[in-house]
Design a protein around this motif. Sequence first.
Motif, mmCIF file in Angstrom:
data_model
loop_
_atom_site.group_PDB
_atom_site.id
_atom_site.type_symbol
_atom_site.label_atom_id
_atom_site.label_comp_id
_atom_site.label_asym_id
_atom_site.label_seq_id
_atom_site.Cartn_x
_atom_site.Cartn_y
_atom_site.Cartn_z
ATOM 1 N N PRO A 134 2.296 -17.223 6.501
ATOM 2 C CA PRO A 134 1.008 -16.459 6.988
ATOM 3 C C PRO A 134 1.239 -14.966 6.251
ATOM 4 C CG PRO A 134 2.809 -16.689 8.398
ATOM 5 C CD PRO A 134 3.363 -17.759 7.430
ATOM 6 N N LEU A 135 2.320 -14.386 6.086
ATOM 7 C CA LEU A 135 2.203 -13.101 5.699
ATOM 8 C C LEU A 135 1.900 -12.756 4.397
ATOM 9 C CD1 LEU A 135 4.352 -13.235 8.179
ATOM 10 C CD2 LEU A 135 5.375 -11.034 7.199
ATOM 11 N N GLY A 195 -2.087 -11.484 0.288
ATOM 12 C CA GLY A 195 -2.566 -11.875 -1.130
ATOM 13 C C GLY A 195 -1.824 -12.009 -2.156
ATOM 14 N N GLY A 196 -0.314 -12.584 -1.661
ATOM 15 C CA GLY A 196 0.663 -12.828 -2.870
ATOM 16 C C GLY A 196 2.069 -12.647 -2.491
ATOM 17 N N ALA A 208 1.717 -3.503 -1.877
ATOM 18 C CA ALA A 208 0.963 -2.337 -1.302
ATOM 19 C C ALA A 208 0.339 -2.773 -0.130
ATOM 20 C CB ALA A 208 0.126 -2.143 -2.427
ATOM 21 N N TYR A 209 0.085 -3.941 0.265
ATOM 22 C CA TYR A 209 -0.627 -4.373 1.324
ATOM 23 C C TYR A 209 0.419 -4.156 2.610
ATOM 24 C CZ TYR A 209 -2.742 -6.491 5.356
ATOM 25 O OH TYR A 209 -3.313 -6.988 6.694
ATOM 26 N N MET A 210 1.488 -4.871 2.413
ATOM 27 C CA MET A 210 2.532 -4.682 3.307
ATOM 28 C C MET A 210 3.071 -3.476 3.683
ATOM 29 S SD MET A 210 2.438 -7.809 4.553
ATOM 30 C CE MET A 210 3.836 -8.119 5.441
ATOM 31 N N ALA A 211 3.276 -2.667 2.608
ATOM 32 C CA ALA A 211 3.611 -1.254 2.965
ATOM 33 C C ALA A 211 2.492 -0.448 3.737
ATOM 34 C CB ALA A 211 3.902 -0.550 1.596
ATOM 35 N N PRO A 247 -2.014 6.160 -0.335
ATOM 36 C CA PRO A 247 -3.381 5.666 0.642
ATOM 37 C C PRO A 247 -2.607 4.577 1.720
ATOM 38 C CG PRO A 247 -3.878 4.487 -1.395
ATOM 39 C CD PRO A 247 -2.767 5.738 -1.758
ATOM 40 N N ARG A 248 -2.706 4.691 3.119
ATOM 41 C CA ARG A 248 -2.082 3.756 3.812
ATOM 42 C C ARG A 248 -2.927 3.395 4.994
ATOM 43 N NH1 ARG A 248 2.528 7.528 5.931
ATOM 44 N NH2 ARG A 248 2.914 5.743 7.034
ATOM 45 N N THR A 249 -4.482 3.661 4.870
ATOM 46 C CA THR A 249 -5.265 3.071 5.964
ATOM 47 C C THR A 249 -6.363 2.424 5.357
ATOM 48 O OG1 THR A 249 -6.103 5.205 6.348
ATOM 49 C CG2 THR A 249 -3.983 4.502 7.710
#
Length: 460
Positions: free
Chosen positions: A268-269, A274-275, A330-333, A458-460
């Motif tokens: 699910p993560l 996305g990968g 990058a998404y998880m970060a 960028p983080r948000t």
Amino acid sequence: MKTRIPALVAGTLVAITLGALPAAATGHSGPVSLRGTHADGATYAIEVPRRWNGTLLTYSPGYGRGAGPEGAPAALAGNDQARQWLLAHGYALAGTRPFGDGWVVEEALRDAAHTLAVVDRVAGRPSATLAWGASMGGEVVAGLAELRPDLVDGALPYCGSVAGPVAMQNQAFDAAFAVTTLLSTPVKLSGFASAEEEAAVVAEVRSALDQAQPTAAGRARIALAASFAQISPWSVPGTPEPGARDWAAQEAQQYAAFTSTAFSPRYPLEQRAGGKFSWNTGVDYRRELRESGRLEQVRALYAQAGIDLDADLDQLAAAPRTQADPGAVAYMARHFTPSGRLAVPVLTVHTKGDNFPTVTQARAYSDAVARAGRAALLRETFVDGPGHCTYSGAELLAAVLTLEHRVKTGAWTGATAPALNRLAADLAEDDPGLGGSGFIELRPGRFLRPFTWPTGAPRT
């Protein structure tokens, strides 16, 4: 009628006697009891007592079932005894449960802000807002401490994944890679097509572990793989701590926790990110073992089994590695890896024998905070014992009151194990239902796979 409100003064729990003042005397309104749903489907709960002291605690829950038709409603706290005590002593509580299941950190950060806006509207602006949360919720709280100092004045992540999801999952991936390589179990470790495919892989690995455990060679290899995830040698709640050199008993505890630690849900993560966001390219497993804190145990078990540790390490070095998708990383970060750039005081609580996260995540967090030059804003505390998020009401309240004192006075008075135990004992003396306390002084070992989101990204 008089009400006695415990408060921290010079690190000691004392009683302040207040008369029966109307709520308006504190500048806040009450009582309020409200349940609702945000526009995105997240649920929230708010309780403001009639004699609100002005402090609000906003709660974020851990990984699991989210809000929705079949989901759980928002909770006000992770411990019922602590919840009752706080409301009885004038604290307002709020809680948010994001819509959807699993790693909903992105939504949780947003929805917590929405809930706080509702509190402001129905009860007035708190004089102090403390964010607290368990496990994944602890990571959300760490995010609020960096990203939303306009909303929170202090943060209490307990049993929180404060090294961030990338680091946590890389740590687990190393153990999964090692055990499947050493036990000759050629299975997929990431990139699953479905939750069912992942469940089948986990069942196959569990069977291989069960077959290996009765043999000396199997136990040695399980201990080696466990060292990469820094699985605690005291993992099973309700059991005594193995002796410092009782290598076999320690390995038995690691074996009991291995599958759930190294094979926590990944599908699910990855769908959300996305990968693939875990990798082991460039990892030196010899160095990892040396720095794991488990080298002596692993060497002893390999010697007992009469097998060659160097040969197994060579096998790991030669085995094919996995690369990650940069976009998924990058998404998880972004959702959410702490940078250490704290904007408000943070007090963490970790259990020595926790594996979700391991106690070494606390070290990764404090290292990141120190690198960012914010060490004065952080204190980390530790509780003796195994298990995940198993704190008593007295332990949680001692941490809450200590953080509140720091927010209101600017001083970390009482943020030590002896002081926290004294405070918890005073609380439990008045309310035995709050339970005992086991804070200890501890300096965790180095976290093996730290990952800090790049400064300025960028983080948000």
